[in-house]
Structure formats: structure tokens, C-alpha cells
Scaffold this motif. Structure first.
Motif: not given
Length: 296
Positions: A100-113, A128-132
Motif C-alpha cells: 500500500v505504501r506504493n500508493s502514497f509514492y504514486g501521489l507524489r510522483l504523479s505531480q513530479l513526473l 516502488i521504493d527504488e524508483t521513488t
């Protein structure tokens, strides 16, 4: 050939603020960092393949986990719980909540990318952890996209290839538990996580999570300690809130701060009064209260 660089780009600042111009980072440097992480972590897919096969999963099941789930910590948690004799539903729940933590990563990365809509479902598989970890520190959107793409592609390809090799070679290795390969995934995860724990709060939260997981491991079914370790975060935040309230004396004594012996602490009381005055001034638009201490 000259090293390609990108021109300075504007990075979005906080809502209502101004954009921040960041210096460009050479593309080659971004690719080098991304390849380093992708290769190093991708090779540990071999350990997952061996561990999964040793846990009783078939070759097809093992490869399907890497192709479809593709989040190392969750995969290791699942097969580790199954190997320990845990209930399949409990093992799946533990793996799910770790993912589920990847969903929170996605919220941040969607704005950045800011990827096109058509690419977002495909990119979600690589959140995932590494790409984040590679993407977030990049100074520009171009560098962030390069870091995300190179890390994700390298890691996805290598992880699945080494998973296949590990699953095929598990029989030749014999007793997989004797090799200790199940520790490779968590070790890689901790190596990536450790440099990101910069503040005292983050370190305390991580330490408490480890204590909870290890302390509950002997008394609870496999997979459950991992779920309960997540309680470390709200526990630390709660204690921090109590500590701040105690510093200013709020909650029990209003604005009255108190020393350890219970006597009134005048500096803390004065500081609390200044903060309350500033909040009131901000709401009414009145000039900010000033003190000699802050020099403003």
C-alpha cells in the motif's frame, strides 16, 4: 561525445507560491545513478526466486509474482510467511499492506513526473521504493523522468530474469534456508532506507517499528507482526504531539508552561502567549506581534 545536459527548469513550489528554478543535472549522471540502483537491486531477484521455490511455490507462481506484483518487500513477506507455516490469507494481507505504501509514492510522483494519461497505468507498475528513491532527489522534471524510467526498466527486466534463474536453480542449491538468501531482500531494502532517515522522528519511528516486529514475532502468526509494526508511526506522532503540548503547558494548564517540578515556567508561558497573539493577528490581518528575541 560531449555530455548532454538539460537547460534549467522550473520546479513547482508550494500552492500559492512562486516556482523555483533548479539547476539542470547532466543526463549521463542521472542514468548512471539509476543504473546503479537498478542493477544492484535487480540482481537480488535471484534470492527471491530461490526463496519462493523453497517455500513451495511453483515456477509459474514465482514468476507471476515478480511480473505482476513487482514489489520486492511484499514478495519476500509473502513467501517468508508461507515458508514459516503462516496462513495464506494472513501472508497475503501482510504483503498487501506493505504494498500500500506504493500508493502514497504514486501521489507524489504523479505531480513530479506529470506523465500523459495514457502512460500512467504503465508507469504505476514501476512505482516502488527504488524508483521513488532515485526520482525524488532530482532537481528537474526531465531528470526525474529519466531517473524513474531507467531505474524502473532496468530493475523490472533484471528482477524478472533473476527470479526465473533463481527459481530454476533452487533445486540445485538444495536446502535454500541454509544459504540465508531470504535475508537479501530486506538487507537491500534497509540499505536504501537508511540514508533517507535524516530526522530524529524518522529514526525513532523506524527503530520502534523494528522493536515491535521483532518483539511480536515469537508470539503472533507469521505476517501479523509486520502489520502491527505500522503502528509505530501514529504512536510516535502522538507522543510528539503530547510533548509539544507539555512544552507550552497547553491542554491542562492553558498557556501556562511548567518546569519539571510543577512550578510555572515564565519563558514558556510568554512564548505561548506570543504564538497565540500571532495566530489571532493572522486571522484578523493585524500587524504581527514582535519580540526582542526574534529581532523582527
Amino acid at each position: 561525445m560531449a555530455e548532454q545536459t538539460a537547460p534549467p527548469q522550473s520546479v513547482a513550489g508550494p500552492p500559492g507560491g512562486t516556482a523555483i528554478t533548479a539547476e539542470a543535472k547532466p543526463d549521463a549522471a542521472v542514468v548512471r545513478d539509476a543504473l546503479g540502483v537498478g542493477i544492484a537491486v535487480g540482481l537480488s531477484g535471484f534470492a527471491f526466486g530461490v526463496t519462493s521455490a523453497g517455500s513451495g511455490l511453483s515456477l509459474l507462481q514465482t514468476c507471476a509474482l515478480s511480473l505482476l506484483v513487482f514489489t520486492g518487500a511484499s514478495q519476500f513477506a509473502l513467501v517468508g510467511a508461507l515458508a514459516a507455516g503462516g496462513n495464506p490469507y494472513t501472508a497475503a494481507a501482510g504483503a498487501f499492506f506493505l504494498g500500500v505504501r506504493n500508493s502514497f509514492y504514486g501521489l507524489r510522483l504523479s505531480q513530479l513526473l506529470a506523465l500523459p494519461r495514457a502512460l500512467r497505468p504503465l508507469a504505476a507498475q514501476w512505482v516502488i521504493d527504488e524508483t521513488t528513491a532515485v526520482t525524488l532527489p532530482q532537481p528537474t522534471r526531465r531528470a526525474a523522468r529519466i531517473g524513474f524510467t531507467v531505474t524502473g526498466l532496468t530493475l523490472y527486466v533484471l528482477w524478472n530474469l533473476t527470479t526465473l534463474v533463481g527459481a530454476l536453480g533452487a533445486e540445485a542449491l538444495g536446502d535454500t534456508a541454509a544459504w540465508g538468501l531470504d535475508a537479501a531482500g530486506p538487507a537491500v531494502f534497509l540499505a536504501l532506507l537508511a540514508p533517507m532517515l535524516r530526522s530524529t522522528t524518522e529514526r525513532v519511528t523506524a527503530a520502534l517499528a523494528v522493536v515491535l516486529a521483532l518483539g511480536l514475532l515469537p508470539v503472533l502468526p507469521a505476517g501479523v507482526p509486520v502489520l502491527l509494526a505500522a503502528l509505530a508511526a501514529p504512536a510516535v506522532l502522538f507522543l510528539m504531539g503530547r510533548g509539544k503540548d507539555g512544552l507550552t503547558g497547553r491542554g491542562r494548564d492553558g498557556l501556562l508552561g511548567r518546569d519539571k517540578d510543577g512550578t510555572p515556567d515564565e519563558p514558556a508561558r510568554a512564548a505561548g502567549q506570543v504564538r497565540e497573539a500571532e495566530k489571532a493577528a493572522a486571522k484578523t490581518g493585524a500587524p504581527r506581534t514582535t519580540t526582542q528575541e526574534d529581532g523582527r
